[in-house]
Design an enzyme around this catalytic site. Structure first.
Site, PDB file in Angstrom:
ATOM      1  N   GLN A 111      -5.710 -51.712  -8.766  1.00 16.35           N
ATOM      2  CA  GLN A 111      -5.328 -51.819 -10.177  1.00 16.35           C
ATOM      3  C   GLN A 111      -4.107 -50.962 -10.476  1.00 16.35           C
ATOM      4  O   GLN A 111      -4.119 -49.750 -10.274  1.00 16.35           O
ATOM      5  CB  GLN A 111      -6.469 -51.385 -11.097  1.00 16.35           C
ATOM      6  CG  GLN A 111      -6.101 -51.556 -12.573  1.00 16.35           C
ATOM      7  CD  GLN A 111      -7.056 -50.889 -13.512  1.00 16.35           C
ATOM      8  OE1 GLN A 111      -8.178 -50.569 -13.128  1.00 16.35           O
ATOM      9  NE2 GLN A 111      -6.625 -50.675 -14.738  1.00 16.35           N
ATOM     10  N   CYS A 117      -8.825 -53.030 -15.864  1.00 13.68           N
ATOM     11  CA  CYS A 117      -9.972 -52.912 -14.952  1.00 13.68           C
ATOM     12  C   CYS A 117     -10.981 -54.018 -15.186  1.00 13.68           C
ATOM     13  O   CYS A 117     -11.704 -54.410 -14.267  1.00 13.68           O
ATOM     14  CB  CYS A 117     -10.615 -51.540 -15.041  1.00 13.68           C
ATOM     15  SG  CYS A 117     -11.149 -51.033 -16.671  1.00 13.68           S
ATOM     16  N   HIS A 191     -14.934 -48.473 -17.796  1.00 10.85           N
ATOM     17  CA  HIS A 191     -14.399 -48.947 -16.521  1.00 10.85           C
ATOM     18  C   HIS A 191     -15.346 -49.998 -15.941  1.00 10.85           C
ATOM     19  O   HIS A 191     -16.541 -50.004 -16.247  1.00 10.85           O
ATOM     20  CB  HIS A 191     -14.244 -47.769 -15.558  1.00 10.85           C
ATOM     21  CG  HIS A 191     -13.463 -48.095 -14.327  1.00 10.85           C
ATOM     22  ND1 HIS A 191     -12.210 -48.681 -14.355  1.00 10.85           N
ATOM     23  CD2 HIS A 191     -13.756 -47.927 -13.010  1.00 10.85           C
ATOM     24  CE1 HIS A 191     -11.774 -48.847 -13.118  1.00 10.85           C
ATOM     25  NE2 HIS A 191     -12.695 -48.407 -12.286  1.00 10.85           N
ATOM     26  N   ASP A 207     -13.700 -51.476  -6.536  1.00 12.42           N
ATOM     27  CA  ASP A 207     -13.173 -50.722  -7.666  1.00 12.42           C
ATOM     28  C   ASP A 207     -11.674 -50.574  -7.437  1.00 12.42           C
ATOM     29  O   ASP A 207     -11.250 -49.980  -6.438  1.00 12.42           O
ATOM     30  CB  ASP A 207     -13.872 -49.355  -7.721  1.00 12.42           C
ATOM     31  CG  ASP A 207     -13.414 -48.465  -8.868  1.00 12.42           C
ATOM     32  OD1 ASP A 207     -12.367 -48.759  -9.483  1.00 12.42           O
ATOM     33  OD2 ASP A 207     -14.101 -47.462  -9.143  1.00 12.42           O
TER      34      ASP A 207
END
Length: 262
Positions: A111, A117, A191, A207
């Site tokens: 990201q 996100c 998140h 992630d």
């Protein structure tokens, strides 16, 4: 489920510099399964797949409401000092991920867009596991995977940054939902992290703020990502660490990518 994602001192962007140039920013997505479903279907998933709220990870009677198999779980939580410390501690000894090509067990996106996100979590959910094989040909998701596979993480991030279709789909989804959309530069603190099962039966934590994808362990052939074993290795493990550090007041929500109920 009407929370929105974002950052504090922008914890959601891997910028690699203490004084970065101004970064591209997205309007934060609402944490809303209907909005998420509309977005991924617009990009290329079939109407036979949808996101669903998971109301409990411990009560069997509530888990029964979630259609199976579950192809991905998307955990939404506030960025805490415990998360940041754990992320830094676990990532420190790890090499920077450099995977690319058709041999990758999962496709991972770094990201670099502020407040993206939610989109990165949705891409991780849709482009991996059982959902990936259901993407319609010649759609935006199919094109993204085709173009991203031969690239390393930095080039993949630039691919997303420069994708008009991703930006349009995100803007359209951000304008929907039950609450007014915040500004792209608004500082909020949620998140998104995805959990998916690979063809090799491994559970992966994806992630976009980490150094790469994280293999959390082996699942059985019969296990989906909402199975007891998967929850223990993934979501429950994550939440146990957070509650030990932050106390019992941790706010979180969980959505599942699974067969549609329509």
């Amino acid at each position: 489920m009407a929370d929105s994602e974002g950052s504090k001192a922008d914890p959601h962007v891997d910028n690699g510099s203490s004084n970065p140039p101004k970064k591209q920013a997205f309007i934060p997505l609402e944490n809303n399964p209907e909005v998420m479903t509309a977005l991924v279907q617009k990009l290329g998933l079939p109407q036979s797949l949808a996101f669903h709220d998971v109301y409990s990870i411990d009560e069997p009677s509530l888990l029964e409401f979630v259609p199976r198999p579950v192809h991905a779980l998307l955990l939404v939580f506030p960025v805490t000092s415990t998360y940041e410390e754990s992320r830094r501690t676990e990532d420190e000894p790890l090499p920077e991920y450099s995977g690319s090509g058709s041999g990758e067990e999962v496709i991972w996106f770094r990201q670099t867009i502020r407040n993206a996100c939610g989109m990165i979590g949705l891409l991780h959910s849709a482009c991996n596991g059982g959902a990936r094989g259901m993407i319609a040909p010649s759609t935006d998701l199919a094109t993204l995977i085709e173009n991203a596979l031969p690239l390393g993480p930095a080039a993949r991030a630039r691919l997303i940054e420069s994708s008009p279709s991703i930006a349009r789909a995100h803007a359209s989804a951000a304008a929907q939902g039950d609450t007014a959309a915040p500004a792209a530069d608004e500082k909020v603190d949620l998140h998104f992290v995805a959990f998916v099962k690979s063809a090799e039966n491994n559970l992966w934590e994806l992630d976009g703020r980490r150094k790469g994808p994280l293999n959390r362990g082996k699942l059985g052939d019969e296990d989906d990502v909402l199975a007891e074993k998967a929850l223990d290795m993934g979501v429950r493990r994550f939440l146990k660490r957070e509650t030990e550090g932050e106390g019992d007041e941790l706010r979180f929500s969980l959505v599942a990518l699974a067969p549609s109920m329509d």
